[in-house]
Write an enzyme that holds these catalytic residues in place. Structure first.
Site, PDB file in Angstrom:
ATOM      1  N   ILE A 115      33.604  40.266  31.560  1.00 18.94           N
ATOM      2  CA  ILE A 115      33.340  41.228  30.482  1.00 18.94           C
ATOM      3  C   ILE A 115      34.700  41.361  29.802  1.00 18.94           C
ATOM      4  O   ILE A 115      35.605  42.001  30.329  1.00 18.94           O
ATOM      5  CB  ILE A 115      32.822  42.580  31.015  1.00 18.94           C
ATOM      6  N   PRO A 116      34.864  40.723  28.644  1.00 21.61           N
ATOM      7  CA  PRO A 116      36.214  40.476  28.086  1.00 21.61           C
ATOM      8  C   PRO A 116      36.879  41.663  27.405  1.00 21.61           C
ATOM      9  O   PRO A 116      37.169  41.635  26.211  1.00 21.61           O
ATOM     10  CB  PRO A 116      35.959  39.329  27.103  1.00 21.61           C
ATOM     11  N   CYS A 117      37.189  42.679  28.173  1.00 25.29           N
ATOM     12  CA  CYS A 117      37.880  43.840  27.619  1.00 25.29           C
ATOM     13  C   CYS A 117      39.285  43.479  27.134  1.00 25.29           C
ATOM     14  O   CYS A 117      39.849  44.181  26.294  1.00 25.29           O
ATOM     15  CB  CYS A 117      37.933  44.971  28.645  1.00 25.29           C
ATOM     16  N   HIS A 118      39.830  42.362  27.614  1.00 28.23           N
ATOM     17  CA  HIS A 118      41.164  41.922  27.172  1.00 28.23           C
ATOM     18  C   HIS A 118      41.167  41.487  25.711  1.00 28.23           C
ATOM     19  O   HIS A 118      42.228  41.392  25.104  1.00 28.23           O
ATOM     20  CB  HIS A 118      41.677  40.783  28.071  1.00 28.23           C
TER      21      HIS A 118
END
Length: 191
Positions: A150-153
């Site tokens: 889950i690409p919160c970056h």
């Protein structure tokens, strides 16, 4: 029968369900180029992927589970390895992060951010439908329990600066540069 209330049957059921979720989960570790990852899940879904050592999380990780690693966790490790080798741009895994309805909604919006592309907290707030929710969006982003997948970056400040990452900002920068290097179409400056 009335639902809710201290000591009610539904409260006891939910407490048991929460205990079952924790106790039935399998924990293992994956050594990435940017630090050790703790992976928790079952044979049917991934519950969390967290960096073991961060400024926010200095505590010792859960001990690794004994026994056969579930198929879903093995597949998670395989896909993470491909990601770090620059060969995987998307993940295809069953995810079951634990969070509020609002957090779940925001995490689903994060899944739509393409590999090698960044967006802002404000943009996520707009996609949610409420620009005033920008701080709540930031908090949900910061409590994402399934890092990288889950690409919160990929979420940065509206001014283009790197802000807020539970895995520490140096890792966020590394992940974004890694994706920029391996993106099929160069996206230009990410931040």
């Amino acid at each position: 029968m009335c639902l809710g209330g201290k000591g009610s049957r539904s409260e006891v059921f939910l407490a048991h369900l929460s205990y079952f979720w924790i106790m039935s989960a399998f924990t293992t570790f994956f050594q990435s180029p940017i630090g050790l990852l703790e992976i928790t899940g079952t044979d049917t879904s991934v519950h969390s992927i967290l960096f073991v050592e961060t400024e926010r999380r200095p505590l010792a990780p859960q001990p690794a589970s004994a026994g056969e690693i579930p198929a879903t966790i093995k597949e998670t490790m395989r896909q993470l390895n491909e990601y770090f080798e620059g060969k995987r741009l998307t993940f295809d895994l069953p995810l079951q992060p634990k969070g509020t309805d609002f957090q779940q909604h925001i995490w689903n919006l994060l899944l739509d951010i393409p590999y090698g592309v960044t967006t802002s907290y404000l943009e996520i707030s707009k996609r949610y439908g409420d620009t005033k929710a920008i701080r709540a969006v930031g908090a949900a982003n910061g409590s994402n329990p399934i890092t990288i997948i889950i690409p919160c970056h990929r979420v940065i400040g509206s001014n283009g600066k790197l802000v807020g990452y539970g895995g520490d900002l140096w890792r966020k920068e590394w992940l974004l540069k890694h994706e920029m290097e391996h993106a099929p179409t160069p996206q230009g400056k990410l931040f």
